[in-house]
Scaffold this motif. Structure first.
Motif, short mmCIF file in Angstrom:
data_model
loop_
_atom_site.label_atom_id
_atom_site.label_comp_id
_atom_site.label_asym_id
_atom_site.label_seq_id
_atom_site.Cartn_x
_atom_site.Cartn_y
_atom_site.Cartn_z
N VAL A 242 0.86 -1.19 0.00
CA VAL A 242 0.00 0.00 0.00
C VAL A 242 0.89 1.24 0.00
O VAL A 242 2.11 1.15 0.16
CB VAL A 242 -0.93 0.03 1.24
CG1 VAL A 242 -1.89 -1.14 1.20
CG2 VAL A 242 -0.12 0.03 2.53
N PRO B 238 -5.48 -1.21 -1.91
CA PRO B 238 -6.64 -2.12 -1.95
C PRO B 238 -6.98 -2.64 -0.55
O PRO B 238 -6.17 -2.58 0.38
CB PRO B 238 -6.15 -3.26 -2.85
CG PRO B 238 -4.66 -3.27 -2.64
CD PRO B 238 -4.26 -1.84 -2.45
N GLU B 239 -8.19 -3.13 -0.44
CA GLU B 239 -8.60 -3.80 0.80
C GLU B 239 -8.37 -5.31 0.65
O GLU B 239 -8.47 -5.85 -0.46
CB GLU B 239 -10.09 -3.53 1.08
CG GLU B 239 -10.38 -2.10 1.48
CD GLU B 239 -9.81 -1.73 2.84
OE1 GLU B 239 -9.35 -2.65 3.57
OE2 GLU B 239 -9.78 -0.54 3.16
#
Length: 330
Positions: free
Chosen positions: A31, A45-46
């Motif tokens: 991230v 992103p998750e």
């Protein structure tokens, strides 16, 4: 995703020199983490972005309590954030449960993964605990910390630490020196844990007085260990007879911790591991707790976790490749 921090001194310690701690989180989670004034901005992103937020919040909670944050602590925060077991508001990840910390003379010790938290709780509530899993997961270290805290509080009168010496057969005769000199190299990890918990002069004083005893497993035969906190390390290298002998040493007002890694058995071929046998026989007995660790709990260099996982994968692959197909019927 934005996180705001009001204390600039804590924020500086949180991000690290040249934002080193944020960079580590970026690298490990894939991230983007940037410092903008008194805000930390997370993009990605998750669930990775949420993992990063949880890790940063945990690190900040430790700074608020007065602890320091270093590279090892950042790695621990990342491991806990990505743990498969969801963390509740009372878990150490969010800094919500002071009862999980252990105070010794030299430091505060607290769990760095969910399994470590489960283990520490078991050590406080059960008379017999098995800690199973790979090296570097804190099995012996945390047990020593609990033992020292119980000794300092007067709950137990002594700590006894033992392990099989020179593999499982305890073949000490060919080594130079007296008995202490023969066994010390094999008990060094236990000494290291003690010196992390107590000042050196106190360790020596308590060793001399018998409040702390470190001995090879062979010395346990014929004894009853009362009012003691007893740790058996490297238990995968005990024989069935040795393990039964050790387990039956448990006396009044004593607690016993048995640690080992069932993937690292050094016994000669054909000899059953006493640890493996005891797990099979004793599971399900009330009052005995088994805690199993995995590569996510490794608290050494982050590559150690990857190495443990790679070896485990290789073992499974080899086992599968050795399965022969059934012969076709004619």
């Amino acid at each position: 995703m934005h996180l705001e921090f009001s204390d600039n001194d804590l924020l500086s310690a949180l991000v690290g020199p040249h934002d080193r701690h944020l960079t580590r989180i970026e690298q490990r989670l894939g991230v983007s983490v940037a410092l903008r004034g008194n805000h930390i901005v997370i993009n990605g992103p998750e669930p990775e972005a949420s993992y990063a937020r949880a890790a940063i919040q945990y690190l900040h909670s430790q700074l608020v309590k007065g602890f320091t944050v270093d590279t090892e602590e950042v790695e621990s925060a990342i491991r806990m954030a990505t743990a498969t077991v969801p963390l509740s508001s009372g878990d150490p990840m969010l800094g919500g449960d002071e009862s999980m910390s252990i105070a010794t003379k030299r430091r505060m010790v607290f769990p760095r993964s969910n399994h470590q938290a489960e283990y520490m709780q078991a050590l406080k509530t059960h008379d017999l605990v098995f800690g199973l899993g790979p090296a570097g997961t804190g099995k012996t270290y945390l047990a020593a910390a609990v033992g020292v805290s119980l000794l300092l509080s007067g709950t137990v009168e002594r700590i006894i630490l033992s392990r099989p010496a020179v593999e499982a057969g305890e073949r000490l005769g060919f080594l130079p020196g007296d008995m202490r000199e023969k066994v010390d190299p094999y008990l060094r990890p236990l000494y290291d844990a003690l010196y992390d918990m107590l000042p050196g002069d106190q360790v020596q004083k308590r060793l001399a007085s018998g409040e702390i005893e470190i001995a090879p497993l062979a010395f346990m035969r014929g004894r009853t260990l009362a009012n003691a906190f007893v740790i058996l390390d490297e238990a995968q290298n005990t024989t069935s007879a040795q393990m039964k002998m050790f387990l039956t040493r448990l006396g009044t007002n004593s607690r016993m911790v048995i640690t080992g890694d069932l993937t690292q058995i050094d016994l000669p071929n054909g000899i059953t591991s006493g640890l493996a046998e005891s797990v099979r026989i004793l599971k399900g007995i009330e009052g005995i707790k088994f805690v199993e660790f995995d590569e996510k709990d490794v608290v050494r260099h982050h590559l150690v976790s990857s190495i443990v996982k790679a070896y485990a994968s290789d073992v499974m692959h080899n086992a599968a490749s050795n399965i022969k197909p059934h012969a076709r019927s004619k």
